[in-house]
Scaffold this active site. Sequence first.
Site, PDB file in Angstrom:
ATOM      1  CE1 TYR A  53     -54.789  21.413 -26.531  1.00 39.12           C
ATOM      2  CE2 TYR A  53     -55.815  21.945 -24.413  1.00 39.12           C
ATOM      3  CZ  TYR A  53     -54.694  21.462 -25.010  1.00 39.12           C
ATOM      4  OH  TYR A  53     -53.631  21.042 -24.204  1.00 39.12           O
ATOM      5  CG  LEU A 237     -55.231   7.231 -18.199  1.00 35.07           C
ATOM      6  CD1 LEU A 237     -56.952   7.302 -18.049  1.00 35.07           C
ATOM      7  CD2 LEU A 237     -54.750   6.112 -17.196  1.00 35.07           C
TER       8      LEU A 237
END
Length: 352
Positions: A53, A237
């Site tokens: 990341y 989501l």
Amino acid sequence: MNLLNLGCSELRVSPICLGTMTFGEQVDEPTAFAILDRAVERGVNFLDTAEMYSVPPRAETFGATEVILGRWFAQRPGMRERVVLASKVAGPSRGMPWVRGGAPDLKPAHILAACDDSLKRLQTDVIDLYQIHWPNRNAPSFGAMYFDPKQEAEYTSIHDQLEALGQLVKAGKIRHIGLSNETPYGVAEFVRVAEQHGLPRVLTVQNPYCLVNRQIDNGLDEVMHRLGVASIPYSPLGFGLLTGKYDERGFDDPGNTGRIARFERMKQQRWGRPAALAAAKRYNALARKHGLTPTRMALAFCYTSWRVASTIIGVTSLAQLDEDLDAWGTTLSPELLAEIDAIRLEMRDPAQ
């Protein structure tokens, strides 16, 4: 939110985990600190990161998220002891030459070195949950629909991967191990080999789970339930699809700052498929029909599933964080769940 035991471990975690892959790309350090502070203030004690990341991955931001977390720990004395920290070692390169020089095989030495590097960036002595980010072997993942035996090649065995992780446990550098983006076979085999050879047993699996990608429901849920492995799913989501932000103008709206709109490579992945957006629009409309925001319904679907131990959320602002946390406690009626399943029966899992 009450804390719960993560799987069969002594780790006590909140049922919502803060994912941090936006830190260092979409989220600058001061904003990341504010988000972390607010999350802890509101009861979140579980943080997830990875050496790869931030996302989308770039050579320039490899390790950036862990660096931000390390600085946050350094500036918040005692905070490291208050949270459960998860990180990941990247699997085979997957076209990222900055990951171990593009090595196509995750070797034991790679695992040991990656953990040491993560510990330095995170400014900590131990990682509570250390995960393999994606399978080292030939396996369908990240939107690949089918297993292809023609792609078989030599790779470091599951046994040797577990032995390396076992060395890290014995050295006190990690407490527990987990998997990510795994298949039912992979989970079962990791558990079998660990039990046969007295090696660390997999505690968790981190796979996507949301209304447009319910791959966990396709047999992985049974495997994890019967083997006592906890699910800590990501993307509840659907990379923003299930917030409604793309409903009107799709992915090409220049005013939309969501990841799929902002980063061209994201449009080429599973979340950017037209079928995924079409299904998301159906679910979002269903939420509104029942007096819910799309975000609240999508999160409640994960928060209340028996399959889920802790749901990993990702945010870019305090407002998004508060919205996601405020959705905790929302229940979905049996009638609404039946309507959700009816859409799935028609459209299946387009972002799988």
